[in-house]
Design a protein around this motif. Structure first.
Motif, PDB file in Angstrom:
ATOM      1  N   TYR A   1      39.385  47.624  43.604  1.00 17.92           N
ATOM      2  CA  TYR A   1      39.035  46.452  42.793  1.00 17.92           C
ATOM      3  C   TYR A   1      39.105  46.769  41.304  1.00 17.92           C
ATOM      4  CZ  TYR A   1      37.462  44.106  46.996  1.00 17.92           C
ATOM      5  OH  TYR A   1      37.411  43.519  48.231  1.00 17.92           O
ATOM      6  N   LEU A   2      38.836  48.010  40.950  1.00 17.34           N
ATOM      7  CA  LEU A   2      38.869  48.394  39.538  1.00 17.34           C
ATOM      8  C   LEU A   2      40.281  48.633  39.027  1.00 17.34           C
ATOM      9  CD1 LEU A   2      35.866  50.879  39.381  1.00 17.34           C
ATOM     10  CD2 LEU A   2      35.925  48.481  38.700  1.00 17.34           C
ATOM     11  N   TYR A   3      41.185  49.047  39.919  1.00 19.66           N
ATOM     12  CA  TYR A   3      42.512  49.459  39.473  1.00 19.66           C
ATOM     13  C   TYR A   3      43.623  48.478  39.831  1.00 19.66           C
ATOM     14  CZ  TYR A   3      40.007  53.739  38.651  1.00 19.66           C
ATOM     15  OH  TYR A   3      39.091  54.651  38.205  1.00 19.66           O
ATOM     16  N   THR A   4      43.312  47.440  40.567  1.00 19.71           N
ATOM     17  CA  THR A   4      44.317  46.430  40.875  1.00 19.71           C
ATOM     18  C   THR A   4      44.514  45.542  39.648  1.00 19.71           C
ATOM     19  OG1 THR A   4      43.653  46.398  43.184  1.00 19.71           O
ATOM     20  CG2 THR A   4      44.922  44.518  42.399  1.00 19.71           C
ATOM     21  N   PRO A   5      45.748  45.407  39.175  1.00 21.20           N
ATOM     22  CA  PRO A   5      45.960  44.555  37.992  1.00 21.20           C
ATOM     23  C   PRO A   5      45.719  43.084  38.339  1.00 21.20           C
ATOM     24  CG  PRO A   5      48.047  45.423  38.807  1.00 21.20           C
ATOM     25  CD  PRO A   5      46.971  46.033  39.636  1.00 21.20           C
ATOM     26  N   VAL A   6      44.772  42.478  37.665  1.00 18.49           N
ATOM     27  CA  VAL A   6      44.473  41.059  37.865  1.00 18.49           C
ATOM     28  C   VAL A   6      44.475  40.373  36.503  1.00 18.49           C
ATOM     29  CG1 VAL A   6      43.205  41.131  40.035  1.00 18.49           C
ATOM     30  CG2 VAL A   6      42.017  41.640  37.949  1.00 18.49           C
ATOM     31  N   SER A   7      45.611  39.935  36.115  1.00 18.93           N
ATOM     32  CA  SER A   7      45.731  39.188  34.876  1.00 18.93           C
ATOM     33  C   SER A   7      46.961  38.307  34.996  1.00 18.93           C
ATOM     34  CB  SER A   7      45.866  40.123  33.679  1.00 18.93           C
ATOM     35  OG  SER A   7      47.055  40.868  33.803  1.00 18.93           O
ATOM     36  N   GLY A   8      47.095  37.422  34.067  1.00 17.96           N
ATOM     37  CA  GLY A   8      48.278  36.576  34.081  1.00 17.96           C
ATOM     38  C   GLY A   8      47.990  35.200  33.536  1.00 17.96           C
ATOM     39  N   PHE A   9      49.016  34.434  33.463  1.00 19.32           N
ATOM     40  CA  PHE A   9      48.967  33.106  32.876  1.00 19.32           C
ATOM     41  C   PHE A   9      48.820  32.026  33.941  1.00 19.32           C
ATOM     42  CE2 PHE A   9      50.797  29.700  30.135  1.00 19.32           C
ATOM     43  CZ  PHE A   9      49.946  29.867  29.057  1.00 19.32           C
ATOM     44  N   TYR A  10      48.719  32.432  35.200  1.00 23.33           N
ATOM     45  CA  TYR A  10      48.645  31.457  36.289  1.00 23.33           C
ATOM     46  C   TYR A  10      47.374  30.626  36.228  1.00 23.33           C
ATOM     47  CZ  TYR A  10      52.619  33.927  38.180  1.00 23.33           C
ATOM     48  OH  TYR A  10      53.845  34.497  38.338  1.00 23.33           O
ATOM     49  N   GLY A  11      46.310  31.176  35.667  1.00 22.47           N
ATOM     50  CA  GLY A  11      45.081  30.409  35.499  1.00 22.47           C
ATOM     51  C   GLY A  11      45.279  29.234  34.558  1.00 22.47           C
ATOM     52  N   VAL A  12      45.986  29.464  33.473  1.00 22.03           N
ATOM     53  CA  VAL A  12      46.262  28.380  32.527  1.00 22.03           C
ATOM     54  C   VAL A  12      47.199  27.359  33.156  1.00 22.03           C
ATOM     55  CG1 VAL A  12      47.308  27.821  30.295  1.00 22.03           C
ATOM     56  CG2 VAL A  12      45.830  29.803  30.508  1.00 22.03           C
TER      57      VAL A  12
ATOM     58  N   VAL B   1      48.669  31.613  51.501  1.00 17.65           N
ATOM     59  CA  VAL B   1      49.663  32.669  51.255  1.00 17.65           C
ATOM     60  C   VAL B   1      48.987  34.025  51.113  1.00 17.65           C
ATOM     61  CG1 VAL B   1      51.344  33.513  49.556  1.00 17.65           C
ATOM     62  CG2 VAL B   1      51.431  31.143  50.310  1.00 17.65           C
ATOM     63  N   SER B   2      47.781  34.053  50.529  1.00 22.00           N
ATOM     64  CA  SER B   2      47.101  35.339  50.339  1.00 22.00           C
ATOM     65  C   SER B   2      46.723  36.000  51.662  1.00 22.00           C
ATOM     66  CB  SER B   2      45.862  35.168  49.467  1.00 22.00           C
ATOM     67  OG  SER B   2      44.862  34.461  50.161  1.00 22.00           O
ATOM     68  N   PHE B   3      46.625  35.230  52.736  1.00 21.49           N
ATOM     69  CA  PHE B   3      46.354  35.816  54.049  1.00 21.49           C
ATOM     70  C   PHE B   3      47.576  36.548  54.608  1.00 21.49           C
ATOM     71  CE2 PHE B   3      42.916  32.591  54.320  1.00 21.49           C
ATOM     72  CZ  PHE B   3      41.874  33.466  54.547  1.00 21.49           C
ATOM     73  N   PHE B   4      48.762  36.131  54.193  1.00 23.49           N
ATOM     74  CA  PHE B   4      49.981  36.674  54.772  1.00 23.49           C
ATOM     75  C   PHE B   4      50.737  37.627  53.859  1.00 23.49           C
ATOM     76  CE2 PHE B   4      49.284  32.518  56.806  1.00 23.49           C
ATOM     77  CZ  PHE B   4      49.085  32.963  58.093  1.00 23.49           C
ATOM     78  N   VAL B   5      50.608  37.460  52.560  1.00 23.99           N
ATOM     79  CA  VAL B   5      51.314  38.296  51.592  1.00 23.99           C
ATOM     80  C   VAL B   5      50.274  39.072  50.789  1.00 23.99           C
ATOM     81  CG1 VAL B   5      52.945  38.329  49.680  1.00 23.99           C
ATOM     82  CG2 VAL B   5      53.163  36.586  51.455  1.00 23.99           C
ATOM     83  N   LYS B   6      50.203  40.357  51.030  1.00 25.62           N
ATOM     84  CA  LYS B   6      49.149  41.185  50.441  1.00 25.62           C
ATOM     85  C   LYS B   6      49.189  41.177  48.911  1.00 25.62           C
ATOM     86  CE  LYS B   6      47.257  45.813  50.521  1.00 25.62           C
ATOM     87  NZ  LYS B   6      47.401  47.189  50.928  1.00 25.62           N
ATOM     88  N   GLU B   7      50.360  41.177  48.323  1.00 27.43           N
ATOM     89  CA  GLU B   7      50.487  41.230  46.866  1.00 27.43           C
ATOM     90  C   GLU B   7      49.965  39.966  46.188  1.00 27.43           C
ATOM     91  OE1 GLU B   7      53.375  41.742  48.852  1.00 27.43           O
ATOM     92  OE2 GLU B   7      52.929  43.871  48.935  1.00 27.43           O
ATOM     93  N   SER B   8      49.974  38.859  46.898  1.00 28.07           N
ATOM     94  CA  SER B   8      49.572  37.600  46.276  1.00 28.07           C
ATOM     95  C   SER B   8      48.060  37.461  46.149  1.00 28.07           C
ATOM     96  CB  SER B   8      50.129  36.414  47.067  1.00 28.07           C
ATOM     97  OG  SER B   8      49.507  36.337  48.324  1.00 28.07           O
ATOM     98  N   ILE B   9      47.302  38.303  46.815  1.00 27.95           N
ATOM     99  CA  ILE B   9      45.842  38.177  46.743  1.00 27.95           C
ATOM    100  C   ILE B   9      45.309  38.484  45.346  1.00 27.95           C
ATOM    101  CG2 ILE B   9      45.143  40.500  47.441  1.00 27.95           C
ATOM    102  CD1 ILE B   9      43.180  38.844  49.382  1.00 27.95           C
TER     103      ILE B   9
END
Length: 168
Positions: free
Chosen positions: A53-64, A104-112
């Motif tokens: 949880y600390l090292y997985t990159p979670v950022s982006g413009f998708y929220g906007v 999609v997050s249930f089936f594609v691990k990267e999308s979570i």
């Protein structure tokens, strides 16, 4: 994809809100979404003690981008949008994006890693538009209409189910 989404969605919202309000909306939604995602990852780390949880990159413009969809829901709720072969009302687009992201997050691990950003983007933009955005025509803050209540993001049968659960 983010730039194309911003250009397409911003082209609809900017003439109605103005450039200054659109920039303010993007800044507030991006900052609040990032703060919520940060707090969520820290809480998940403390609960599970998993360092991923600390090292997985979670950022982006998708929220906007998902927040801009909420803005379109507010301004043009009855507008029919042609998405490939489907005609979908604009008021359902944020809900469809949220539901599709969860599935999609249930089936594609990267999308979570994008899921919290999208969901917090929808929620934070709704909070801003519902309670804080100043309307120049009326001189009020927010949008208190029933068509823009949080329950309006859900289909009618789910609204009934949620109201029954709350009453219990």
């Amino acid at each position: 994809m983010s730039i194309v989404g911003l250009l397409l969605l911003g082209k609809v919202l900017e003439p109605l809100w103005g450039a200054k309000e659109l920039l303010k909306f993007i800044f507030i939604v991006n900052l609040s979404t990032s703060a919520c995602v940060f707090v969520t990852t820290i809480v998940l780390y403390y609960i599970t003690q998993e360092e991923t949880y600390l090292y997985t990159p979670v950022s982006g413009f998708y929220g906007v981008l998902s927040g801009l969809l909420v803005g379109i829901k507010q301004i043009l709720p009855d507008q029919e949008l042609n998405l490939f072969v489907l005609k979908i009302s604009a008021k359902w687009i944020p809900s469809i994006v949220a539901f599709t992201s969860v599935v999609v997050s249930f089936f594609v691990k990267e999308s979570i890693s994008y899921l919290p950003i999208i969901l917090f983007g929808i929620y934070m933009s709704w909070i801003y538009l519902r309670y804080f955005q100043r309307s120049l025509e009326v001189g009020l803050k927010g949008d208190p209409s029933d068509e823009f209540s949080f329950s309006s993001f859900f289909p009618v049968f789910l609204r009934y189910c949620f109201s029954q659960v709350i009453l219990l």
